[in-house]
Design a protein around this motif. Structure first.
Motif, PDB file in Angstrom:
ATOM      1  N   LEU A  82       0.841  -1.201  -0.154  1.00 12.12           N
ATOM      2  CA  LEU A  82       0.147  -0.237   0.174  1.00 12.12           C
ATOM      3  C   LEU A  82       0.708   0.627   0.295  1.00 12.12           C
ATOM      4  O   LEU A  82       0.891   2.552  -0.674  1.00 12.12           O
ATOM      5  CB  LEU A  82      -0.551  -0.266   0.923  1.00 12.12           C
ATOM      6  N   ALA A  83       1.865   0.965   0.767  1.00  5.48           N
ATOM      7  CA  ALA A  83       2.968   2.290   0.729  1.00  5.48           C
ATOM      8  C   ALA A  83       3.783   2.572  -0.105  1.00  5.48           C
ATOM      9  O   ALA A  83       3.623   3.870  -1.026  1.00  5.48           O
ATOM     10  CB  ALA A  83       4.146   2.442   2.047  1.00  5.48           C
ATOM     11  N   TRP A  84       4.230   1.380  -1.396  1.00  2.00           N
ATOM     12  CA  TRP A  84       4.819   1.545  -2.193  1.00  2.00           C
ATOM     13  C   TRP A  84       3.633   2.410  -3.682  1.00  2.00           C
ATOM     14  O   TRP A  84       3.793   2.614  -4.485  1.00  2.00           O
ATOM     15  CB  TRP A  84       5.175   0.190  -2.974  1.00  2.00           C
ATOM     16  N   ILE A  85       2.302   1.987  -3.489  1.00  2.00           N
ATOM     17  CA  ILE A  85       1.005   2.103  -4.692  1.00  2.00           C
ATOM     18  C   ILE A  85       0.509   3.367  -4.252  1.00  2.00           C
ATOM     19  O   ILE A  85       1.225   4.399  -5.461  1.00  2.00           O
ATOM     20  CB  ILE A  85      -0.359   1.156  -4.605  1.00  2.00           C
ATOM     21  N   ALA A  86       0.823   4.012  -2.802  1.00  2.00           N
ATOM     22  CA  ALA A  86       0.740   4.984  -2.812  1.00  2.00           C
ATOM     23  C   ALA A  86       2.070   6.247  -3.021  1.00  2.00           C
ATOM     24  O   ALA A  86       1.786   7.590  -3.808  1.00  2.00           O
ATOM     25  CB  ALA A  86       1.225   5.876  -1.246  1.00  2.00           C
ATOM     26  N   ASN A  87       3.310   5.770  -3.087  1.00  2.00           N
ATOM     27  CA  ASN A  87       4.100   7.090  -3.559  1.00  2.00           C
ATOM     28  C   ASN A  87       4.259   6.675  -4.850  1.00  2.00           C
ATOM     29  O   ASN A  87       4.656   7.490  -6.161  1.00  2.00           O
ATOM     30  CB  ASN A  87       5.585   5.661  -2.602  1.00  2.00           C
ATOM     31  N   VAL A  88       3.765   5.220  -5.578  1.00  2.00           N
ATOM     32  CA  VAL A  88       3.791   5.357  -7.161  1.00  2.00           C
ATOM     33  C   VAL A  88       2.282   6.519  -8.060  1.00  2.00           C
ATOM     34  O   VAL A  88       2.905   7.519  -8.405  1.00  2.00           O
ATOM     35  CB  VAL A  88       3.100   4.461  -7.428  1.00  2.00           C
ATOM     36  N   VAL A  89       1.326   6.650  -7.373  1.00  2.00           N
ATOM     37  CA  VAL A  89       0.559   7.703  -7.391  1.00  2.00           C
ATOM     38  C   VAL A  89       1.346   9.126  -7.688  1.00  2.00           C
ATOM     39  O   VAL A  89       0.840   9.620  -7.816  1.00  2.00           O
ATOM     40  CB  VAL A  89      -0.669   7.334  -6.630  1.00  2.00           C
ATOM     41  N   ARG A  90       2.295   9.279  -6.109  1.00  2.00           N
ATOM     42  CA  ARG A  90       2.523  10.996  -5.637  1.00  2.00           C
ATOM     43  C   ARG A  90       3.617  11.016  -7.296  1.00  2.00           C
ATOM     44  O   ARG A  90       3.689  12.231  -7.916  1.00  2.00           O
ATOM     45  CB  ARG A  90       3.173  10.922  -4.550  1.00  2.00           C
ATOM     46  N   ILE A  91       4.569  10.431  -7.761  1.00  2.00           N
ATOM     47  CA  ILE A  91       5.403  10.242  -8.770  1.00  2.00           C
ATOM     48  C   ILE A  91       4.261  10.296 -10.021  1.00  2.00           C
ATOM     49  O   ILE A  91       5.079  11.220 -10.528  1.00  2.00           O
ATOM     50  CB  ILE A  91       6.284   8.557  -8.956  1.00  2.00           C
ATOM     51  N   ILE A  92       3.069   9.708 -10.358  1.00  2.00           N
ATOM     52  CA  ILE A  92       2.750   9.622 -11.404  1.00  2.00           C
ATOM     53  C   ILE A  92       2.526  11.462 -11.411  1.00  2.00           C
ATOM     54  O   ILE A  92       1.932  12.186 -12.655  1.00  2.00           O
ATOM     55  CB  ILE A  92       0.997   9.059 -11.831  1.00  2.00           C
ATOM     56  N   LEU A  93       1.419  11.577 -10.192  1.00  2.00           N
ATOM     57  CA  LEU A  93       0.993  13.044  -9.960  1.00  2.00           C
ATOM     58  C   LEU A  93       1.945  14.110 -10.231  1.00  2.00           C
ATOM     59  O   LEU A  93       1.977  15.044 -11.663  1.00  2.00           O
ATOM     60  CB  LEU A  93       0.451  13.500  -8.412  1.00  2.00           C
TER      61      LEU A  93
END
Length: 147
Positions: A82-93
């Motif tokens: 879940l932490a990885w997903i949240a970070n990837v969403v951040r990078i995409i944003l």
């Protein structure tokens, strides 16, 4: 090192997403060029600084919803994902904002806000997931923590 894996896998996920929405992307390792904009996933973008906070707070949320059960232990492993997903969403944003406005805006004003949004996303995902599990298994979502 886990930070390197988070960076590389994050870069791969961002590359996949940008290809998915039809952008021209070329990636080598943690560096890429998207629509002519150079993007580098630096060690600060690995999410490791926030990962510790997310794991601590996420484990508290898991315990407060699930108690000392086997599901609690299994969910601790899930927290890393879940932490990885949240970070990837951040990078995409950040990449999408950089591509649609400017790299300076994405790395200046938006960068610290994106970290807060990633933490909020992580907590929202955790709370929803743990609440659903607690309801499914007939557990109260309120726990007393003795100190």
């Amino acid at each position: 090192e886990i930070g390197g894996y988070f960076r590389l896998s994050g870069a791969c996920a961002v590359e996949w997403f940008l290809h998915l929405i039809g952008l021209n992307v070329h990636r080598e390792g943690v560096q890429m060029i998207a629509q002519g904009l150079p993007i580098q996933i630096t060690p600060a973008c690995s999410g490791l600084n926030a990962l510790q906070t997310l794991l601590l707070a996420g484990s508290y949320l898991a315990f407060s919803h699930l108690g000392a059960t086997a599901r609690y232990g299994l969910n601790l492993v899930l927290l890393i994902g879940l932490a990885w997903i949240a970070n990837v969403v951040r990078i995409i944003l950040l990449c999408v904002i950089g591509l649609s406005t400017s790299a300076e805006f994405a790395m200046g004003t938006v960068h610290p806000i994106s970290g807060i949004l990633a933490i909020g996303l992580m907590f929202g995902l955790c709370h929803s997931l743990f609440t659903l599990q607690a309801k499914r298994y007939g557990q109260s979502t309120r726990r007393e923590v003795l100190v």
